[in-house]
Design an enzyme around this catalytic site. Sequence first.
Site, short mmCIF file in Angstrom:
data_model
loop_
_atom_site.label_atom_id
_atom_site.label_comp_id
_atom_site.label_asym_id
_atom_site.label_seq_id
_atom_site.Cartn_x
_atom_site.Cartn_y
_atom_site.Cartn_z
N TYR A 85 -15.13 -11.19 -0.61
CA TYR A 85 -15.80 -9.93 -0.96
C TYR A 85 -17.08 -10.17 -1.75
O TYR A 85 -18.08 -9.48 -1.56
CB TYR A 85 -14.85 -9.03 -1.77
CG TYR A 85 -13.84 -8.31 -0.91
CD1 TYR A 85 -14.22 -7.24 -0.09
CD2 TYR A 85 -12.51 -8.68 -0.88
CE1 TYR A 85 -13.30 -6.58 0.71
CE2 TYR A 85 -11.58 -8.03 -0.08
CZ TYR A 85 -11.99 -6.98 0.71
OH TYR A 85 -11.08 -6.33 1.51
N ARG A 127 -3.10 6.62 0.52
CA ARG A 127 -3.66 7.77 1.22
C ARG A 127 -2.75 8.47 2.22
O ARG A 127 -3.05 9.59 2.62
CB ARG A 127 -4.96 7.35 1.92
CG ARG A 127 -6.06 7.03 0.93
CD ARG A 127 -7.32 6.55 1.62
NE ARG A 127 -7.13 5.18 2.11
CZ ARG A 127 -8.03 4.52 2.83
NH1 ARG A 127 -9.15 5.13 3.19
NH2 ARG A 127 -7.80 3.29 3.22
N ASP A 150 -6.75 -2.31 -7.79
CA ASP A 150 -7.28 -2.99 -6.61
C ASP A 150 -7.43 -4.47 -6.92
O ASP A 150 -7.54 -4.86 -8.09
CB ASP A 150 -8.63 -2.40 -6.18
CG ASP A 150 -8.99 -2.85 -4.77
OD1 ASP A 150 -8.41 -2.31 -3.81
OD2 ASP A 150 -9.83 -3.77 -4.63
N ARG A 152 -6.35 12.31 -5.94
CA ARG A 152 -7.66 11.69 -5.70
C ARG A 152 -8.77 12.72 -5.52
O ARG A 152 -9.94 12.39 -5.71
CB ARG A 152 -7.57 10.76 -4.48
CG ARG A 152 -7.06 9.36 -4.81
CD ARG A 152 -8.14 8.47 -5.42
NE ARG A 152 -9.03 7.96 -4.37
CZ ARG A 152 -10.23 8.42 -4.13
NH1 ARG A 152 -10.71 9.38 -4.89
NH2 ARG A 152 -10.96 7.92 -3.17
N ARG A 207 0.82 -1.21 0.00
CA ARG A 207 0.00 0.00 0.00
C ARG A 207 0.85 1.26 0.00
O ARG A 207 0.43 2.30 0.52
CB ARG A 207 -0.96 0.02 1.18
CG ARG A 207 -2.01 -1.08 1.16
CD ARG A 207 -3.00 -0.87 0.03
NE ARG A 207 -4.09 -1.81 0.11
CZ ARG A 207 -5.26 -1.53 0.66
NH1 ARG A 207 -5.49 -0.34 1.16
NH2 ARG A 207 -6.20 -2.44 0.69
O1 1CP Z 1 0.41 0.69 -3.08
C1 1CP Z 1 -0.42 -0.15 -3.32
O2 1CP Z 1 -0.37 -1.29 -2.82
C2 1CP Z 1 -1.53 0.26 -4.22
C3 1CP Z 1 -2.33 -0.75 -4.93
C4 1CP Z 1 -3.36 -1.50 -4.08
C5 1CP Z 1 -3.29 -2.84 -3.70
C6 1CP Z 1 -2.14 -3.79 -3.90
C7 1CP Z 1 -4.62 -1.00 -3.63
C8 1CP Z 1 -5.10 0.36 -3.82
N1 1CP Z 1 -5.32 -2.03 -3.07
C9 1CP Z 1 -4.53 -3.16 -3.07
C10 1CP Z 1 -4.87 -4.50 -2.61
C11 1CP Z 1 -6.06 -4.70 -1.77
N2 1CP Z 1 -7.31 -4.14 -1.86
C12 1CP Z 1 -6.10 -5.67 -0.74
C13 1CP Z 1 -4.96 -6.60 -0.40
C14 1CP Z 1 -3.97 -5.94 0.49
C15 1CP Z 1 -4.35 -5.90 1.95
O3 1CP Z 1 -4.61 -6.96 2.54
O4 1CP Z 1 -4.35 -4.78 2.50
C16 1CP Z 1 -7.38 -5.63 -0.17
C17 1CP Z 1 -7.88 -6.46 0.98
C18 1CP Z 1 -8.14 -4.67 -0.89
C19 1CP Z 1 -9.55 -4.29 -0.67
C20 1CP Z 1 -9.68 -2.83 -0.44
N3 1CP Z 1 -9.72 -1.92 -1.45
C21 1CP Z 1 -9.65 -2.13 0.77
C22 1CP Z 1 -9.58 -2.81 2.16
C23 1CP Z 1 -10.71 -2.48 3.11
C24 1CP Z 1 -12.00 -3.21 2.93
O5 1CP Z 1 -13.05 -2.55 3.01
O6 1CP Z 1 -11.98 -4.45 2.76
C25 1CP Z 1 -9.69 -0.77 0.46
C26 1CP Z 1 -9.69 0.40 1.42
C27 1CP Z 1 -9.74 -0.65 -0.94
C28 1CP Z 1 -9.71 0.59 -1.76
C29 1CP Z 1 -8.33 0.99 -2.12
N4 1CP Z 1 -7.48 0.18 -2.86
C30 1CP Z 1 -6.26 0.83 -3.03
C31 1CP Z 1 -6.36 2.10 -2.34
C32 1CP Z 1 -5.26 3.13 -2.29
C33 1CP Z 1 -7.65 2.19 -1.79
C34 1CP Z 1 -8.21 3.38 -1.03
C35 1CP Z 1 -8.89 4.27 -2.03
C36 1CP Z 1 -8.98 5.69 -1.60
O7 1CP Z 1 -9.85 6.01 -0.77
O8 1CP Z 1 -8.22 6.54 -2.11
#
Ligand code: 1CP
Length: 329
Positions: free
Chosen positions: A144, A27, A72, A36, A23
């Site tokens: 999910y 953010r 994602d 964003r 990640r």
């Molecule tokens: O730097 C990076 O890793 C960016 C790319 C990336 C990756 C590899 C994002 C961007 N998401 C992910 C993987 C991801 N997404 C996982 C696996 C990693 C982990 O276990 O943390 C998971 C579980 C998700 C699902 C997801 N998408 C969540 C988790 C919370 C939930 O509600 O289950 C969230 C917050 C997102 C949205 C998301 N994806 C990525 C970002 C930067 C965001 C936040 C978006 C924003 O508000 O700007």
Amino acid sequence: MARPLVEALRRRPVVRRPVWIMRQAGRYLPEYRELRARHSFQDAVATPAVAAEITLQPIRRFDMDGAVIFADIMTPLEAMGVEMTFDPGPRLRPHTLAEVAALGPLDVGRVGFIAETIRRVRSDVPDETAVIGFAGAPLTLLAYLVEGGGSKDYMRLRGELRADPAAARAALSTLAAAMNTYLAMQIDAGADVVQLFDSWAGVLDRESFRDMAMPPAARALAGLEAPRIYFAPGCGHTLDIQPAVGAEGYGVDWRLPLAEAWARLGDVAIQGNVDPAILLADPDTIRKAVVALFAGSAGRDGHIVNLGHGIDRHTPPENVATFVEAVRA
Ligand code: 1CP
């Protein structure tokens, strides 16, 4: 040229121990929040110029050894016709196991923007930086899909796995085939390494993990022509059996010391495992954690420095700089 992240996954000696942060594009960075403010999450992912820029932000600041593509784990499911929004995590209609099993194969033409982002990032990062592609592991994607979003304990998923294992296996096999195609497409486009995120497999007991998480993860990773990392946090109870998924490297969370996790995994590369909360502390605490981490990997090739899970959004960027400097020192 030899990329330290790739070399470490091959368990060869490295000129410098590779470091990146899960990640890292996101953010906690003000330049991410600024972008964003002008693009929704889904538009940013689907616009290669924007997604590549976000991928490069942490590379420019911290010179990480890996650039993880901004997307994602749910992105390829959108291309398979699953509708969702992000708030901030994925929100969708709960799906039955039969609906998941019937999802069409992944049409790579519908995720061409990911290939284009990878090509842009590969041509813009330093030669020694590895481009990291990724996908969600089938069990985590199913979580999910069944729940309709994130959940505290994934009770609905666990209930479905218990009630109809055959239908669950069919759903997981559809997802495994699609993710295998998706990862192969990313490697064709220039990803040097791929990671499979099994973020919620840790809610399963050991036997269910062996039965429901591992076989589809192995299928998603099968036959790929780049080194692979499998990451299942909260899985200290399954580390000894995980290598059967066939990856070169395994991500581990912070709950076990690195040396203990590595002893359980055996002869594979390891990625981790600093507690993300350490990066909320002071510089001295961060430096000490890095020293302790290195002590836990003494004398073994095949360690990739990372956190034990994604970086917290409240992390001060200067603490990330301190962390990377401590690793390089
Ligand atoms: O730097 C990076 O890793 C960016 C790319 C990336 C990756 C590899 C994002 C961007 N998401 C992910 C993987 C991801 N997404 C996982 C696996 C990693 C982990 O276990 O943390 C998971 C579980 C998700 C699902 C997801 N998408 C969540 C988790 C919370 C939930 O509600 O289950 C969230 C917050 C997102 C949205 C998301 N994806 C990525 C970002 C930067 C965001 C936040 C978006 C924003 O508000 O700007």
